[in-house]
Design an enzyme around this catalytic site. Sequence first.
Site, short mmCIF file in Angstrom:
data_model
loop_
_atom_site.label_atom_id
_atom_site.label_comp_id
_atom_site.label_asym_id
_atom_site.label_seq_id
_atom_site.Cartn_x
_atom_site.Cartn_y
_atom_site.Cartn_z
N SER A 42 -21.14 -60.64 24.11
CA SER A 42 -19.73 -61.01 24.23
C SER A 42 -19.34 -62.01 23.15
O SER A 42 -20.19 -62.71 22.59
CB SER A 42 -19.44 -61.61 25.61
N LYS A 43 -18.05 -62.05 22.89
CA LYS A 43 -17.60 -62.92 21.81
C LYS A 43 -17.55 -64.38 22.23
O LYS A 43 -17.31 -65.26 21.41
CB LYS A 43 -16.24 -62.45 21.27
N ARG A 44 -17.79 -64.64 23.52
CA ARG A 44 -17.79 -66.03 23.96
C ARG A 44 -18.89 -66.83 23.29
O ARG A 44 -18.78 -68.03 23.09
CB ARG A 44 -17.93 -66.12 25.48
N LYS A 45 -19.98 -66.17 22.93
CA LYS A 45 -21.11 -66.91 22.37
C LYS A 45 -21.10 -66.94 20.83
O LYS A 45 -22.01 -67.48 20.23
CB LYS A 45 -22.41 -66.28 22.86
#
Length: 489
Positions: free
Chosen positions: A259-262
Amino acid sequence: MSKVRVRFAPSPTGYLHVGGARTALYNYLFAKKNGGDFILRIEDTDEARSTQESLRGVVDDMVWLNLMWKEGVDPVTLKDMGPLGPYKQSERQHIYKDVADKLLAAGKAYYCFLTDEEIEKQREEAMKAGRNPQINSPYQDWTLKQAEEKLAAGGKGVVRFKTRELKKDYIFTDLVRGEVKFPSDMVGDFVLLRSGGMPVYNFCCVIDDHMMEMSHVFRAEEHLPNTLRQLMIYEAMGWKAPQFGHISLILDEDRQKLSKRKGAVACGQLKDEGYLPSAVLNYISLLGWSHPEGKEIFSVDDMTQVFDISRLNASGAVFDRVKFKWMNAMHLRALPNAEIWKLIQPFLAREKMELPQDPVWQDKSITVFKSYMEILADAIELYRPLNDKSFAIQPDADEALAWESTKAVLNGWKELVQASGKDYLSEEEFLKLQDEVKNKTGAKGKHLFMPIRVAVIGKPHGAELKNIVPLIKTSSLVDRANKVLAKIG
Ligand code: GLU
């Protein structure tokens, strides 16, 4: 064997992320390795979510990665390119309609007029009775004539594929996962065309893969269940299905879906941060595949030579951002200095940095800095101290500036720099000069180094002076020292 033809088929509903790029790469490599064709098809039937902007972005990212295709949309104009188009599904509606008509006429598909409420009611009842909640449409027994009369009278219906008579297992050899077996009753009568006539993914995909003469389909693991529906359609049409290979998921460090959160997962963002296309391709190639000689760092040309689908791995691969950055650094350091200089220009320009035009100076600066650079954006902080306009005395310099010995150190430094008569000091000259300041003032250790560092970069910690000083004009060093001296008065 017929000619190898593979495709990458993005839906232009967002950006190209590393997972998509990896699918594209494996298809590209497979085509190259086998003297085949690589096609870019645009799956834009989701009118609400597909945008021209996204299409432009995906195409630009593919071009950036240099994963060039032979047929599909033209990389510049986005118009059709190749003999088997149109390559945008939104322009192929008539083709899908024709195939639907054939399946309807053959009794392999039917118009279904169940309303959403009726479908929901059926589902609830089936669940309550512990039955499979698949659709059971009374319209599957209607004749086409009956259905057409209802349509003519204003009835709204979808076209469904008839699965009732296909009582068997669908077995195929997945090129990544081996034998896969799906019982036909895993799916109920599924929709081919929605009531407005808009086709669904599984339907378009089969028709296009057939008409565009795909020999193999490598795609993400999440499409594995779709393959059952697709095989049913191939069979109903009497078409030969391509060979499928479903590529493993890419996972985050915590083994969840990436995911792009990380961190960045969009190719555009990787480009903005200063990842090199060669490093992106190298890294993603290893998420689900391995080099036969166990190599870690290699070029696309090397990959093309040795790519072999028997080395595709069925288990999920972890996207390790630290390793990815390291790999980028390896690719970066292997480039000639002049090339690195060129690549960092957009990053330095973003910060409006004004640096010397002299190629000798530029080369020297890259020699000094390249081992500190992992991504191109790192150049910004490395070069900032060299830019006169960025020079500012930071608050954390106050302590060093308050020491009794500091004024003498700064004066000594300034005078010796001035007296050197050089445009630039070499590393040796700088070290010697620093020693002379020490001898002259008696200051040593931090009482020597910190004031000089403040006089060079405005702060007592950070960059190695022996790297930085030889890249700053002595006249600038003197100006900077004067500013610091003025501050302490
Ligand atoms: N448009 C689909 C996707 O982006 C392609 C699936 C396929 O390759 O069949 O996931």
